[in-house]
Enzyme design. Structure first.
Site, PDB file in Angstrom:
ATOM      1  N   SER A 118       7.250  13.520   0.756  1.00  0.00           N
ATOM      2  CA  SER A 118       6.619  14.211   2.023  1.00  0.00           C
ATOM      3  C   SER A 118       5.232  13.854   2.283  1.00  0.00           C
ATOM      4  CB  SER A 118       6.496  15.791   1.811  1.00  0.00           C
ATOM      5  OG  SER A 118       5.586  16.068   0.284  1.00  0.00           O
ATOM      6  N   LYS A 160       4.238  -5.928   5.164  1.00  0.00           N
ATOM      7  CA  LYS A 160       5.598  -5.217   5.667  1.00  0.00           C
ATOM      8  C   LYS A 160       6.770  -6.018   5.505  1.00  0.00           C
ATOM      9  CE  LYS A 160       6.406  -0.988   7.383  1.00  0.00           C
ATOM     10  NZ  LYS A 160       5.802   0.230   7.244  1.00  0.00           N
ATOM     11  N   SER A 206       0.875  10.262 -16.576  1.00  0.00           N
ATOM     12  CA  SER A 206       0.977  11.081 -15.383  1.00  0.00           C
ATOM     13  C   SER A 206      -0.368  11.476 -15.063  1.00  0.00           C
ATOM     14  CB  SER A 206       2.009  12.091 -15.682  1.00  0.00           C
ATOM     15  OG  SER A 206       3.322  11.460 -15.940  1.00  0.00           O
ATOM     16  N   HIS A 222      -7.572  -9.617   1.446  1.00  0.00           N
ATOM     17  CA  HIS A 222      -8.948  -9.546   1.201  1.00  0.00           C
ATOM     18  C   HIS A 222      -8.956  -8.588  -0.121  1.00  0.00           C
ATOM     19  CE1 HIS A 222      -7.734  -5.565   3.230  1.00  0.00           C
ATOM     20  NE2 HIS A 222      -8.893  -5.063   3.069  1.00  0.00           N
ATOM     21  N   ARG A 223      -8.049  -7.722  -0.177  1.00  0.00           N
ATOM     22  CA  ARG A 223      -7.834  -7.022  -1.586  1.00  0.00           C
ATOM     23  C   ARG A 223      -6.291  -7.157  -1.910  1.00  0.00           C
ATOM     24  NH1 ARG A 223     -11.767  -2.978  -1.523  1.00  0.00           N
ATOM     25  NH2 ARG A 223     -11.223  -2.560  -3.796  1.00  0.00           N
ATOM     26  N   HIS A 234       5.352  12.843  -8.061  1.00  0.00           N
ATOM     27  CA  HIS A 234       5.469  14.012  -7.200  1.00  0.00           C
ATOM     28  C   HIS A 234       4.558  14.107  -5.914  1.00  0.00           C
ATOM     29  CE1 HIS A 234       6.712  15.609 -11.312  1.00  0.00           C
ATOM     30  NE2 HIS A 234       7.500  16.204 -10.554  1.00  0.00           N
ATOM     31  N   ASP A 248      -9.425   4.068   2.776  1.00  0.00           N
ATOM     32  CA  ASP A 248     -10.069   3.767   1.598  1.00  0.00           C
ATOM     33  C   ASP A 248      -9.151   3.366   0.328  1.00  0.00           C
ATOM     34  OD1 ASP A 248     -12.967   3.411   2.441  1.00  0.00           O
ATOM     35  OD2 ASP A 248     -12.626   5.651   2.653  1.00  0.00           O
ATOM     36  N   ARG A 303     -11.958  13.215   4.521  1.00  0.00           N
ATOM     37  CA  ARG A 303     -13.017  12.152   4.713  1.00  0.00           C
ATOM     38  C   ARG A 303     -13.009  11.130   5.658  1.00  0.00           C
ATOM     39  NH1 ARG A 303     -14.115   8.789  -0.443  1.00  0.00           N
ATOM     40  NH2 ARG A 303     -12.107   7.733  -0.047  1.00  0.00           N
ATOM     41  N   ASN A 362      12.072  11.734   7.724  1.00  0.00           N
ATOM     42  CA  ASN A 362      11.394  12.262   6.629  1.00  0.00           C
ATOM     43  C   ASN A 362       9.869  12.430   7.274  1.00  0.00           C
ATOM     44  OD1 ASN A 362       8.922  11.226   4.666  1.00  0.00           O
ATOM     45  ND2 ASN A 362      10.994  11.888   3.548  1.00  0.00           N
TER      46      ASN A 362
END
Length: 540
Positions: free
Chosen positions: A253, A166, A433, A125-126, A249, A159, A498, A294
């Site tokens: 994390s 996957k 960047s 769909h996207r 960057h 969003d 949000r 992680n």
């Protein structure tokens, strides 16, 4: 069965009015629930995702059917509208494309091995599709399809304009040399490229369990030398790359940081904190994490910095317990040195199942289906924060909700990774960047602001004396302008905040109480549906 599944709450001038759901929807939901209760076996991962989808669909389908047509639109016959809505929702459920490949590689000892790999694209769909690549002996076609399905709705919740995908390779990476892993990764990339299952505008893999920056570098390079040759956007074919190859960057994390922000958003809500018997805020809360990889590591670090206390860590080779708190950084250093968390001097090794230990927050950040109907009633944590994908089965989810425990679902909570992957993809497509074009301008603007304040004060007090303006420590840290890391962290925090508010509003509108997972699915399904509907989706 929760009573909320049998009623639909809609806004009206006089407030919230309960409206019964259609009998067919109730019957379908009840059949799904009853079959889960009566069966002694847990559902497959794909069946889990389908069950969660169907429960949320019950609400969405009814609202779409009862929603009036927008002004100016030619009225649609009810039966035609019903068929169209059902058709689109039916299309949204299954995986659209699944690839299974087998290829040989030559091992270091001269032997040959057949390697099995998969890639599933749930929704187009996207574009492009987005999802990680994992290396594990547990990888199978059911798992990749389920994770691709989850990824579609995960992207929609936060969003991120991607379809879900996957992939995985059925190997134990610890049993292969670096040379063998490179051969496997590069060959798999070629197989994906041949079938058009990779590309900056088609399908963009990322790291997952058993993979990282190194594997993404190999994939990007292999694509660049084959199907992507001459394409200036070739390195946007994967995310999670090292910085010097177009990475961003904060990506490493990102998932753990997203888990932290998600927990923070719900604990900062007085309503949800009090519903589970907690005070608002993270300070002083105790937590246990399952999986110190992680996601688990970075979740621990950010929660620790916010004043929460890690009292337990669960890993495959043992569990650690310290009611006085475990320092995540010290444990990380120990694990890097020893390769294991066992015998860590800052905590006691225990044989008890810490999933069932007393704590405020439990973070399952390992594999799927860790909390099932067999152990859910023994879970004592007030909040279950799903850092992993699919750690809670549908039956266990209902048990936890009935016990007044808040489950913050994977659909929302671990979406930090794909959010920052989206930022990396944008960086690669834009070829610049974040912050590079504005850093100097922002720095000078801040100094001009201080100078303007100083001159205004001097004019106000007669201009005869010099009034120095000393920036605060916080402003001094920001005065140089936003770095790429600052922008990424800010964008992720805003996205999680949000999205949490959207989910909370949905839960309130449908009177779902603590059933946050259904609320998240409703939000996601409506967004995906609207994409199809606005695009004029038709059946041919």
């Amino acid at each position: 069965m929760p009573s909320s599944l049998f009623s639909y709450w809609s806004r009206a001038p006089c407030g919230l009015i309960p409206r019964p759901l259609p009998a067919s929807n109730i019957a379908r939901a009840w059949t799904l629930y009853s079959s889960a209760v009566e069966s002694d076996t847990e559902p497959s991962f794909t069946e889990m995702c389908a069950g969660f989808f169907d429960q949320a669909r019950t609400y969405v389908e009814h609202r779409l059917l009862t929603r009036p047509d927008p002004p100016g639109k030619i009225p649609e016959k009810f039966e035609d509208k019903k068929h169209r809505i059902k058709g689109i929702l039916d299309v949204m459920k299954p995986c659209q494309d699944v690839l299974s490949v087998v290829f040989p590689i030559k091992l270091d000892n001269g032997e040959y091995k057949l390697v099995q790999g998969y890639r599933a694209q749930h929704s187009h769909h996207r574009s492009p599709c987005k999802g990680g690549i994992r290396y594990s002996e547990d990888v199978d076609i059911d798992e990749v399809q389920a994770l691709a399905t989850l990824m579609t709705f995960k992207c929609a919740v936060v969003d991120v304009p991607f379809g879900g995908a996957k992939g995985g390779i059925k190997i134990d990476p610890s049993q292969h040399s670096v040379t063998e892993l490179e051969k496997i990764t590069r060959r798999f990339t070629v197989e994906l490229a041949k079938k058009h299952f990779i590309g900056p505008g088609l399908d963009v893999p990322a790291p997952d369990m058993g993979t990282g920056e190194r594997e993404m570098s190999w994939m990007a390079d292999s694509y660049d030398m084959t199907l992507g040759f001459g394409n200036m956007n070739a390195y946007a074919c994967v995310t999670g790359k090292p910085i010097h190859l177009g990475g961003i960057h904060g990506r490493v994390s990102a998932t753990g940081r997203g888990v932290f922000h998600g927990i923070q958003n719900f604990l900062d809500s007085e309503k949800y904190a009090h519903m589970v018997g907690l005070e608002t805020g993270l300070k002083g809360k105790t937590f246990i994490v399952q999986g110190f990889g992680n996601v688990g590591l970075h979740s621990c670090r950010y929660l620790h910095r916010a004043g929460a206390k890690c009292i337990g860590v669960i890993e495959r080779d043992g569990s650690l317990w310290n009611p006085d708190g475990i320092d995540p950084k010290e444990l990380e250093d120990y694990k890097l040195e020893k390769g294991t968390i066992t015998n860590y001097p800052g905590a006691k090794m225990v044989e008890e199942n810490l999933l069932e230990a007393e704590c405020d927050i439990l973070i399952p950040a390992a594999n799927e289906k860790q909390i099932t109907k067999k152990n859910a009633h023994r879970i004592k944590a007030k909040i279950i924060a799903e850092g992993a994908n699919g750690p809670t089965t549908p039956e266990a989810d209902q048990i936890l909700i009935a016990n007044k425990q808040l489950v913050i679902p994977d659909l929302y909570l671990n979406a930090g990774g794909v959010t920052v992957s989206y930022f990396e993809w944008l960086k690669n497509i834009n070829h610049v960047s974040f912050g590079r074009l504005t850093w100097k301008y922002e720095k000078e603007s801040n100094y001009h602001l201080l100078e303007s304040v100083q001159k205004s004060l001097e004019r106000h007090f007669g201009g005869s004396s010099h009034i120095p303006i000393t920036p605060s420590e916080a402003f001094q840290e920001q005065i140089s302008g936003a770095s790429e890391r600052d922008i990424v962290h800010s964008g992720l925090e805003f996205t999680m905040e949000r999205s949490a508010k959207q989910i909370m509003r949905c839960a309130e509108e449908y009177n779902l109480g603590l059933d946050i997972r259904t609320a998240a699915y409703i939000v996601a399904i409506e967004k995906v549906y609207n994409t199809y509907a606005v695009a004029g989706f038709t059946f041919i």
